[in-house]
Motif scaffolding. Structure first.
Motif, mmCIF file in Angstrom:
data_model
loop_
_atom_site.group_PDB
_atom_site.id
_atom_site.type_symbol
_atom_site.label_atom_id
_atom_site.label_comp_id
_atom_site.label_asym_id
_atom_site.label_seq_id
_atom_site.Cartn_x
_atom_site.Cartn_y
_atom_site.Cartn_z
ATOM 1 N N ASP A 27 38.466 17.840 -1.378
ATOM 2 C CA ASP A 27 37.870 16.607 -1.282
ATOM 3 C C ASP A 27 39.069 15.353 -1.233
ATOM 4 O O ASP A 27 38.699 14.124 -1.122
ATOM 5 C CB ASP A 27 36.849 16.277 -2.080
ATOM 6 N N GLY A 28 40.186 16.000 -1.885
ATOM 7 C CA GLY A 28 41.498 15.036 -2.051
ATOM 8 C C GLY A 28 41.549 14.151 -3.196
ATOM 9 O O GLY A 28 42.361 13.659 -3.309
ATOM 10 N N SER A 29 40.627 14.600 -4.140
ATOM 11 C CA SER A 29 40.740 13.813 -5.426
ATOM 12 C C SER A 29 41.902 14.497 -6.275
ATOM 13 O O SER A 29 42.444 15.593 -5.915
ATOM 14 C CB SER A 29 39.570 13.742 -6.346
ATOM 15 N N LEU A 30 42.764 13.562 -6.888
ATOM 16 C CA LEU A 30 43.785 13.711 -7.531
ATOM 17 C C LEU A 30 43.498 14.455 -8.801
ATOM 18 O O LEU A 30 43.668 13.770 -10.163
ATOM 19 C CB LEU A 30 44.721 12.293 -7.716
ATOM 20 N N THR A 31 43.002 15.640 -9.148
ATOM 21 C CA THR A 31 43.007 16.393 -10.168
ATOM 22 C C THR A 31 43.517 17.758 -10.029
ATOM 23 O O THR A 31 43.893 18.142 -8.996
ATOM 24 C CB THR A 31 41.270 16.607 -10.408
ATOM 25 N N VAL A 32 43.737 18.315 -11.304
ATOM 26 C CA VAL A 32 44.088 19.735 -11.349
ATOM 27 C C VAL A 32 43.307 20.579 -10.800
ATOM 28 O O VAL A 32 43.677 21.545 -10.131
ATOM 29 C CB VAL A 32 44.495 20.224 -12.714
ATOM 30 N N ALA A 33 41.938 20.463 -10.926
ATOM 31 C CA ALA A 33 41.238 21.350 -10.317
ATOM 32 C C ALA A 33 41.224 21.314 -8.747
ATOM 33 O O ALA A 33 41.134 22.280 -7.959
ATOM 34 C CB ALA A 33 39.380 21.040 -10.791
ATOM 35 N N THR A 34 41.260 20.053 -8.094
ATOM 36 C CA THR A 34 41.355 19.751 -6.610
ATOM 37 C C THR A 34 42.787 20.320 -6.136
ATOM 38 O O THR A 34 42.802 20.848 -5.101
ATOM 39 C CB THR A 34 41.368 18.562 -6.214
ATOM 40 N N LEU A 35 43.873 20.280 -6.975
ATOM 41 C CA LEU A 35 45.130 20.722 -6.636
ATOM 42 C C LEU A 35 45.077 22.097 -6.543
ATOM 43 O O LEU A 35 45.551 22.801 -5.563
ATOM 44 C CB LEU A 35 46.232 20.181 -7.897
ATOM 45 N N ALA A 36 44.675 22.968 -7.415
ATOM 46 C CA ALA A 36 44.148 24.126 -7.360
ATOM 47 C C ALA A 36 43.306 24.618 -6.156
ATOM 48 O O ALA A 36 44.160 25.551 -5.474
ATOM 49 C CB ALA A 36 43.625 24.846 -8.664
ATOM 50 N N ARG A 37 42.510 23.895 -6.127
ATOM 51 C CA ARG A 37 41.418 24.254 -4.755
ATOM 52 C C ARG A 37 42.296 24.125 -3.480
ATOM 53 O O ARG A 37 42.214 25.026 -2.562
ATOM 54 C CB ARG A 37 40.249 23.334 -4.970
ATOM 55 N N GLU A 38 43.245 23.154 -3.475
ATOM 56 C CA GLU A 38 43.993 22.679 -2.214
ATOM 57 C C GLU A 38 44.815 23.890 -1.969
ATOM 58 O O GLU A 38 45.478 24.171 -0.695
ATOM 59 C CB GLU A 38 44.577 21.310 -2.377
ATOM 60 N N ALA A 39 45.599 24.347 -3.067
ATOM 61 C CA ALA A 39 46.472 25.330 -2.936
ATOM 62 C C ALA A 39 46.054 26.766 -2.936
ATOM 63 O O ALA A 39 46.723 27.736 -2.492
ATOM 64 C CB ALA A 39 47.499 25.359 -4.270
ATOM 65 N N GLY A 40 44.744 26.921 -2.829
ATOM 66 C CA GLY A 40 44.048 28.200 -2.970
ATOM 67 C C GLY A 40 44.268 29.203 -4.058
ATOM 68 O O GLY A 40 44.356 30.210 -4.099
ATOM 69 N N ILE A 41 44.190 28.665 -5.215
ATOM 70 C CA ILE A 41 44.629 29.396 -6.353
ATOM 71 C C ILE A 41 43.676 28.959 -7.593
ATOM 72 O O ILE A 41 42.855 28.068 -7.545
ATOM 73 C CB ILE A 41 46.088 29.284 -6.984
ATOM 74 N N SER A 42 43.790 29.810 -8.567
ATOM 75 C CA SER A 42 42.879 29.336 -9.795
ATOM 76 C C SER A 42 43.399 28.474 -10.531
ATOM 77 O O SER A 42 44.416 28.010 -10.445
ATOM 78 C CB SER A 42 42.507 30.684 -10.464
ATOM 79 N N ARG A 43 42.246 27.559 -11.241
ATOM 80 C CA ARG A 43 42.837 26.383 -12.030
ATOM 81 C C ARG A 43 43.503 27.039 -13.188
ATOM 82 O O ARG A 43 44.691 26.225 -13.349
ATOM 83 C CB ARG A 43 41.519 25.750 -12.640
ATOM 84 N N ALA A 44 43.422 28.256 -13.742
ATOM 85 C CA ALA A 44 44.177 28.907 -14.620
ATOM 86 C C ALA A 44 45.561 28.996 -14.129
ATOM 87 O O ALA A 44 46.648 28.680 -15.113
ATOM 88 C CB ALA A 44 43.516 30.156 -15.108
ATOM 89 N N SER A 45 45.751 29.318 -13.092
ATOM 90 C CA SER A 45 47.191 29.485 -12.454
ATOM 91 C C SER A 45 47.846 28.067 -12.358
ATOM 92 O O SER A 45 49.179 27.960 -12.750
ATOM 93 C CB SER A 45 47.275 30.372 -11.176
ATOM 94 N N ALA A 46 47.148 27.191 -11.932
ATOM 95 C CA ALA A 46 47.559 25.822 -11.881
ATOM 96 C C ALA A 46 48.256 25.300 -12.991
ATOM 97 O O ALA A 46 49.452 24.698 -13.254
ATOM 98 C CB ALA A 46 46.687 24.880 -11.114
#
Length: 140
Positions: A27-46
């Motif tokens: 959705d483009g929000s500036l959060t770590v969860a969104t960054l991880a989703r955008e990168a196609g990885i888990s939040r833990a990896s981020a």
């Protein structure tokens, strides 16, 4: 802790898309969860990619404190960030309280179930039945 070059690259590309306002997988929000989703990885990896996250937060702060953002807007952004942190903290506390309540209630249901089973077994062991007569009725 570190991540693989592939994960690092995916996070960097995702960060660039998010900050440019051109997300492809979120959705483009500036959060770590969104960054991880955008990168196609888990939040833990981020979260293991501390260097990328540091740059991510730095770039977000630069955007919200740049010369094109009025001081009152910067103050409002900081205030909203504080409110968001407080809301998250309150939500976490509420969820913790609710989980404790569920555990307590589950224990009480279990105790009542055991009591009910005990009472039913005791009733089944009693072989005598007392017949109560109402006025005008005789055993027949």
């Amino acid at each position: 802790m570190s991540v693989t070059p592939t994960v690092h690259s995916a996070l960097t590309q995702a960060m660039d898309r998010l900050l440019a306002g051109t997300p492809q997988h979120s959705d483009g929000s500036l959060t770590v969860a969104t960054l991880a989703r955008e990168a196609g990885i888990s939040r833990a990896s981020a979260y293991r990619a501390g260097d990328v996250l540091e740059i991510f937060w730095q770039r977000i702060n630069e955007r919200s404190s740049g010369p094109d953002v009025p001081a009152t807007l910067r103050e409002r952004i900081q205030e909203l960030h504080g409110q968001l942190r407080e809301a998250r903290r309150a939500r976490h506390e509420e969820i913790t309280d609710l989980r404790q309540s569920v555990d307590t209630l589950a224990q009480r249901v279990q105790a009542l179930t055991l009591d009910n089973e005990r009472l039913r077994a005791e009733l089944a062991r009693q072989s005598t039945v007392t017949v109560l007569l109402t006025a005008g009725h005789r055993p027949g």
